[in-house]
Design a protein around this motif. Structure first.
Motif, PDB file in Angstrom:
ATOM      1  N   ASN A 119       1.032   4.384  -0.403  1.00 15.82           N
ATOM      2  CA  ASN A 119       0.645   3.999   0.957  1.00 15.82           C
ATOM      3  C   ASN A 119       1.466   2.814   1.457  1.00 15.82           C
ATOM      4  O   ASN A 119       1.946   1.990   0.682  1.00 15.82           O
ATOM      5  CB  ASN A 119      -0.842   3.634   1.003  1.00 15.82           C
ATOM      6  N   GLY A 120       1.563   2.717   2.764  1.00 13.45           N
ATOM      7  CA  GLY A 120       2.220   1.568   3.369  1.00 13.45           C
ATOM      8  C   GLY A 120       3.725   1.706   3.446  1.00 13.45           C
ATOM      9  O   GLY A 120       4.323   1.473   4.504  1.00 13.45           O
ATOM     10  N   VAL A 121       4.353   2.100   2.340  1.00 11.70           N
ATOM     11  CA  VAL A 121       5.814   2.203   2.313  1.00 11.70           C
ATOM     12  C   VAL A 121       6.283   3.658   2.381  1.00 11.70           C
ATOM     13  O   VAL A 121       7.468   3.925   2.584  1.00 11.70           O
ATOM     14  CB  VAL A 121       6.388   1.531   1.047  1.00 11.70           C
ATOM     15  N   GLY A 122       5.378   4.609   2.188  1.00 13.95           N
ATOM     16  CA  GLY A 122       5.712   6.016   2.315  1.00 13.95           C
ATOM     17  C   GLY A 122       6.625   6.548   1.237  1.00 13.95           C
ATOM     18  O   GLY A 122       7.317   7.550   1.436  1.00 13.95           O
ATOM     19  N   ILE A 123       6.636   5.902   0.078  1.00 18.49           N
ATOM     20  CA  ILE A 123       7.484   6.359  -1.030  1.00 18.49           C
ATOM     21  C   ILE A 123       6.771   7.473  -1.794  1.00 18.49           C
ATOM     22  O   ILE A 123       5.631   7.287  -2.222  1.00 18.49           O
ATOM     23  CB  ILE A 123       7.808   5.198  -1.993  1.00 18.49           C
TER      24      ILE A 123
END
Length: 227
Positions: A96-100
């Protein structure tokens, strides 16, 4: 014309009710169709061992649809036991948050439920509710190259491995069989399953562990056959 259409529809419904046999003690019912696991996940933060610590806002788990195979045995006219089985589910996991992309997992979530049929012994639609237990076997966990590269850049890890613990929890369900003939019906059902696991990312620098409550809604649409 509208009145004729309504009368025709009523005749079809009435015919289905007449031709549909009642569920009775000793009956076997086999349901099959498309079953979707839609996680309603809640993940702990991922705390990486950097100085100061790098905190990532957990992970998300995507949906997957597979073939359902659901046998049911009528213990009485109103009570039955059901086993929810399916071909293996595969889910992609995203940070989550960084979309990795973090990786992927496969799992089998067999669920055994006791069901109550309020219209058991009567012809027509067969709604039911149930409650039971679930055991989710998680396997074939894989780390995505994007996460491996991010861990290399953040903590200097040159290798990474992902694992998730198996889960044991409760389940609740509701559904209905809509008769098409004496033996055949359309089935629509939904479950809420408690699936809680601990995920571990092991690297040559250290291990990061965090809890993930997957807690999916499970939807089935298919057919049912009464033996």
């Amino acid at each position: 014309m509208r009145k004729v259409t309504k009368l025709a529809l009523a005749a079809v419904v009435a015919g289905m009710a007449v031709n549909a046999a009642a569920y009775e003690q000793g009956d076997w019912i086999l349901r099959a169709g498309a079953v979707t696991v839609a996680p309603d996940e809640d993940s702990d933060n991922i705390v990486l061992p950097t100085a100061p610590p790098t905190v990532l806002p957990g992970v998300s788990v995507d949906n997957d649809t597979q073939l359902s195979i659901i046998p049911v045995y009528m213990l009485t006219d109103n009570w039955a036991v059901e086993v929810l089985a399916a071909t293996p589910f595969e889910h992609d996991i995203t940070v989550n948050g960084v979309g990795i992309p973090a990786g992927s997992i496969k799992h089998l979530p067999p669920t055994v439920s006791m069901q109550w049929y309020p219209r058991g012994g009567q012809q027509g639609w067969q709604p039911y509710v149930g409650a039971g237990v679930n055991y989710t076997f998680i396997y074939d966990e894989k780390v995505d190259p994007a996460l491996a590269g991010a861990l290399n850049g953040l903590i200097g890890a040159t290798e990474a491995d992902l694992s998730l613990d198996d889960s044991f929890g409760l389940a609740a369900q509701a559904g209905v069989d809509i008769p098409l003939s004496e033996n055949w019906a359309i089935n629509v059902a939904v479950w809420y399953i408690d699936i809680d696991t601990t995920a571990k990312i092991r690297t040559d620098v250290g291990t990061v562990a965090f809890d993930v409550d997957i807690d999916p809604w499970v939807y089935n649409v298919g057919i049912a056959y009464r033996f």
